[in-house]
Each structure stands twice: as structure tokens, then as C-alpha cells.
Design an enzyme around this catalytic site. Structure first.
Site, PDB file in Angstrom:
ATOM      1  N   ARG A 102       2.007  21.462  -7.132  1.00 16.75           N
ATOM      2  CA  ARG A 102       2.195  22.738  -6.796  1.00 16.75           C
ATOM      3  C   ARG A 102       3.089  23.096  -7.827  1.00 16.75           C
ATOM      4  O   ARG A 102       2.694  24.487  -8.353  1.00 16.75           O
ATOM      5  CB  ARG A 102       1.974  22.843  -5.569  1.00 16.75           C
ATOM      6  CG  ARG A 102       0.290  22.394  -5.103  1.00 16.75           C
ATOM      7  CD  ARG A 102       0.319  22.985  -3.545  1.00 16.75           C
ATOM      8  NE  ARG A 102       0.117  24.071  -3.680  1.00 16.75           N
ATOM      9  CZ  ARG A 102       0.420  26.019  -3.424  1.00 16.75           C
ATOM     10  NH1 ARG A 102       1.862  25.436  -2.894  1.00 16.75           N
ATOM     11  NH2 ARG A 102      -0.030  26.219  -3.304  1.00 16.75           N
ATOM     12  N   CYS A 123      11.573  13.354 -15.280  1.00 13.61           N
ATOM     13  CA  CYS A 123      12.547  13.616 -16.286  1.00 13.61           C
ATOM     14  C   CYS A 123      11.295  14.365 -17.089  1.00 13.61           C
ATOM     15  O   CYS A 123      11.198  14.551 -17.925  1.00 13.61           O
ATOM     16  CB  CYS A 123      12.615  12.290 -17.294  1.00 13.61           C
ATOM     17  SG  CYS A 123      13.696  11.319 -16.614  1.00 13.61           S
TER      18      CYS A 123
END
Ligand SMILES: *Cc1c(COP(=O)(O)O)cnc(C)c1O
Length: 420
Positions: free
Chosen positions: A314, A343
Site C-alpha cells: 500500500r 531493491c
């Protein structure tokens, strides 16, 4: 109100210290409170006690965990589903097929057919062609599909663009001014029992005015359709009520919503359907995580936790706020950024947040993670699929396993043409 509280300086879910769950199951892990789920289900139903004929269908996509569905099924909730997979989940949780509402803008022919075979209680039609196909399939099976037509009332729910669904440029529903024609054509099909209308204008809504405006437009359409000779006995009012992700930003209560519904739908003489999702499960869950590092940053430190955007999407997806609290706070505060190990710079839960002081190895939670949390998880970066736990008083149980990267790897195959 929820059942995640501090006792003796340690955050508990009901009667269970979260540190105990971390020891037993590891982190990251979602934790749901049964008592909170039940309370929310009751509060929402109580708010609608003035509505005589109603059906409440929990929007499964908010939290499809089987144990969560079981709790809500016992509360008499049906299910609002948006895929064939969700139909199967609702049935597996013991929800009767006739209590299932099948929403969704892209139901396939196969999904429609399977849902008819299962005896799903209502199809929410999103476009004329879907209604025609549903009618054909049902007729070929000697059935009549109970259906309502979803209209797009062209109101702005005032929520995040990615969860706004009731503006004319959104992909959902038929334009409200085209609805009378479409309704007339579809209601003539022998395989369809077209009973009324549906709308759902968005999610995490904080202002009841646009919802009410949408309901009033639908009310006028009901009058218009009846004048044209159609029998209307159902209107599906959708979901969308917001929850307080931030303590000082308070959404309308279910009681406020119920009062508005009574006002806006007075005299409709239909069975009203409701599809709450977030408001039932949002505050019934937290994501428990462990701090891996406190990494010095150019301006302020980064708290690197073992939960990431693949576990809780979210913040990356909707710029959403989740409160972050230490499981055993010292009382000291710090300003820090909170990020996961993935990453991507987008794998950031908060920037410049005033939080409890935490150090490597400490446990913390993201609050209000019960809705659109685990269900959106992925295995990006070859991370495990996050597990889920349910607490009931002083008991807890794993209700979804941690699916390990090696299990996911085992489902991949090197083709013969690469095996030399
Ligand atoms: C997502 C959705 C809901 C539930 O929305 P919440 O904001 O979680 O209450 C209800 N109905 C439909 C059609 C949906 O797509």
C-alpha cells in the site's frame, strides 16, 4: 476500536504478546484479531439495523484468508467476489452460494459458467455484452441468472486516484445515462433475471457526500426504470467506507453511514446489498516486522525492517500511511525513514516519521494492515510469501504458511532445450 494494546509495556494482540508470535512463527508476519473482526462485523450490521431488507457481502479481496472468511461467515456475512478463485474461497469458508455477489469488470466466460454451476446469488453486470453472454450461458444451462446492472454515477469519491471507481473515466459500470436502454435490452433476455442496480464509487472514502450523491442518482434511476415497467427489487450500494490509518484523521463512522443510507434510500422498497471490505478488516490486522539495521542516512537514519513492499504494497502503490510502533517501546522518540530490503527506492514505508526509538533486532508493527495487505503480497526479490496468524484470546494459530523461496523455485522448470 481494536484489540491491539500495550500491556506491561509490550504490544499484545488480544491476550498474546507479539514477541511470542515472532518467536514461534518468525517475521515478517501478519497478525489478525478474531475479536476485532467480530466486533467490526457487529458494528457495521448494527449501523444498518434501521434497514429492514438487507444483505451484507464482505468484499473478499480486502482479506481473503480462509480463517478470516470463516469468522465473517459465522457472523452471517456473505461475500462480494471479483474472480472465480474468490468464489471458491467463499464456498470453502462455508458461505452459502446464494449469499455470494459476483462483481468485477473482467469476468471470463469460464468464470461466469462456473459461478452459475455453483449457484452464485447475484451477478453484478459491468457492460451490456457481459449481460448478454451471461444470459446465453444461463439459458443454455436451463437457468436464469439473478443479476443487477452496475452503473457509473460519475461522482468523485475524493479518494486516491488508484482506488476511485465512480468517475465516468474509470473502467467500472455503464454510464448512468445509458443505463435505461441497456437495462431494457438485457431484461428481455430469457436467461437473465435483472432485478436492479449496483454502484461502488471507490475505497477509503472519508466524505459521505459523494456516496450520497451517487445513491440519489441511483434512486432516480430506480424510479425511472419502474416507470418504464421494470420490476426492481434489489440495489447494491457497494463498499468504500474509510478507516483511520492516522490517529488524528477520523473517517465517518458506520453509524454515520447507516444514517445517510436510511435518508438516501427512503421509500426505495428494495433489498439493499452492502459490500464492505476495508472497514471490516483494516484495523483487525497488523504486520509484525523486525528491524534489521539502523542505517545512517544523509539527513536522517533509515530503519531497515524485514518487511518490504512485496509484503505490504500500500505505501508504494497508494502513498498510504501506516502507523509504525515498537512492540516494546522505551518511551524515547526519533525522526527516521522506514524502508524494506527490496531493491527499489519505492520500498519505503515512511519518510521523516516521528517514531519510537528502535535498534537492530527490535520488533515493530505496521498498524491497520488487515485490509489489502497479505492479499496483495508477492515474492518479488525472491522473498518468501508472508505468513498470517490469527489470535483468539490467549490462543494463536498460523492461518497461512510462509511459502519459502525454495518452494516457489520448485514450481519453475528448465526446458529440455536448455538442458545440455
Ligand atoms: C473493492 C470493492 C469493494 C470493497 O471496497 P472497500 O473500500 O474495501 O470497502 C466493494 N465492492 C466492489 C465492487 C469492490 O470492487
Amino acid at each position: 476500536m481494536d484489540h491491539f494494546n500495550y500491556r506491561n509495556g509490550v504490544l499484545h494482540a488480544e491476550d498474546v504478546p507479539l514477541s511470542l508470535i515472532a518467536e514461534a512463527v518468525g517475521t515478517p508476519v501478519y497478525i489478525y484479531s478474531r475479536a476485532t473482526l467480530e466486533r467490526h462485523a457487529q458494528v457495521f450490521r448494527d449501523a444498518l439495523r434501521g434497514i429492514e431488507r438487507k444483505h451484507i457481502a464482505f468484499a473478499i479481496k480486502a482479506n481473503p484468508n480462509l480463517a478470516v472468511l470463516k469468522v465473517l461467515a459465522r457472523q452471517g456475512y456473505g461475500a462480494d467476489v471479483v474472480s472465480g478463485g474468490e468464489v471458491k474461497r467463499a464456498l470453502a469458508a462455508g458461505m452459502p452460494a446464494h449469499d455470494i455477489v459476483f462483481s468485477g469488470v473482467g469476468k471470463t466466460h469460464a468464470e461466469l459458467k462456473a459461478a452459475l454451476e455453483d449457484g452464485v446469488g447475484q451477478f453484478n453486470i459491468e457492460l451490456e455484452e457481459e449481460g448478454a453472454v451471461l444470459g446465453q450461458i444461463a439459458a443454455s444451462m436451463g437457468k436464469r441468472a439473478d443479476a443487477v446492472l452496475r452503473v457509473n454515477p460519475d461522482v468523485d469519491a475524493g479518494t486516491h486516484a488508484k482506488i476511485s471507481t465512480g468517475k465516468k473515466e474509470n473502467k467500472f459500470g455503464v454510464p448512468i445515462d445509458e443505463a435505461p436502454g441497456i437495462f431494457a435490452r438485457l431484461s428481455a433476455l430469457p436467461g437473465l433475471n435483472l432485478r436492479g442496480l449496483a454502484l461502488h464509487i471507490g475505497s477509503q472514502i472519508f466524505d459521505l457526500a459523494p456516496i450520497e450523491a451517487g445513491y440519489r442518482k441511483v434512486g432516480e434511476l430506480v424510479t425511472q426504470l419502474r416507470a418504464a415497467g421494470h420490476a426492481i427489487d434489489r440495489v447494491d450500494l457497494g463498499g468504500g467506507l474509510g478507516v483511520p490509518y492516522e490517529r488524528d484523521k477520523v473517517p465517518p463512522t458506520p453509524a454515520d453511514y447507516g444514517a445517510m443510507v436510511e435518508r438516501a434510500t427512503k421509500g426505495w422498497d428494495v433489498t439493499l446489498y452492502f459490500e464492505p471490505g476495508r472497514v471490516i478488516v483494516g484495523n483487525a490486522g497488523v504486520l509484525l516486522t523486525r528491524v534489521i539495521w539502523v542505517k545512517p542516512g544523509a539527513v536522517r537514519p533509515f530503519i531497515i525492517v524485514d518487511a518490504a513492499m512485496n509484503d505490504l504494497a500500500r505505501p508504494a502503490m497508494y502513498d498510504a500511511w501506516h502507523d509504525f510502533e515498537a512492540v516494546a517501546p522505551t518511551g524515547e522518540r526519533m525522526i527516521a525513514n522506514i524502508a524494506g530490503p527490496v531493491c527499489e527506492s519505492g520500498d519505503t514505508f515512511a519518510m521523516a516519521r516521528d517514531i519510537d526509538v528502535v535498534k537492530s533486532g527490535d520488533l515493530a508493527v505496521f498498524r491497520t494492515a488487515g485490509a489489502y495487505g497479505a492479499t496483495m503480497a508477492s515474492t518479488y526479490n525472491s522473498r518468501a510469501l508472508v505468513p498470517e496468524v490469527m489470535v483468539d484470546g490467549d490462543k494463536f494459530a498460523v492461518v497461512a504458511d510462509r511459502i519459502l523461496p525454495e518452494t516457489i523455485l520448485a514450481a519453475e522448470h528448465v526446458p529440455a532445450f536448455l538442458q545440455d
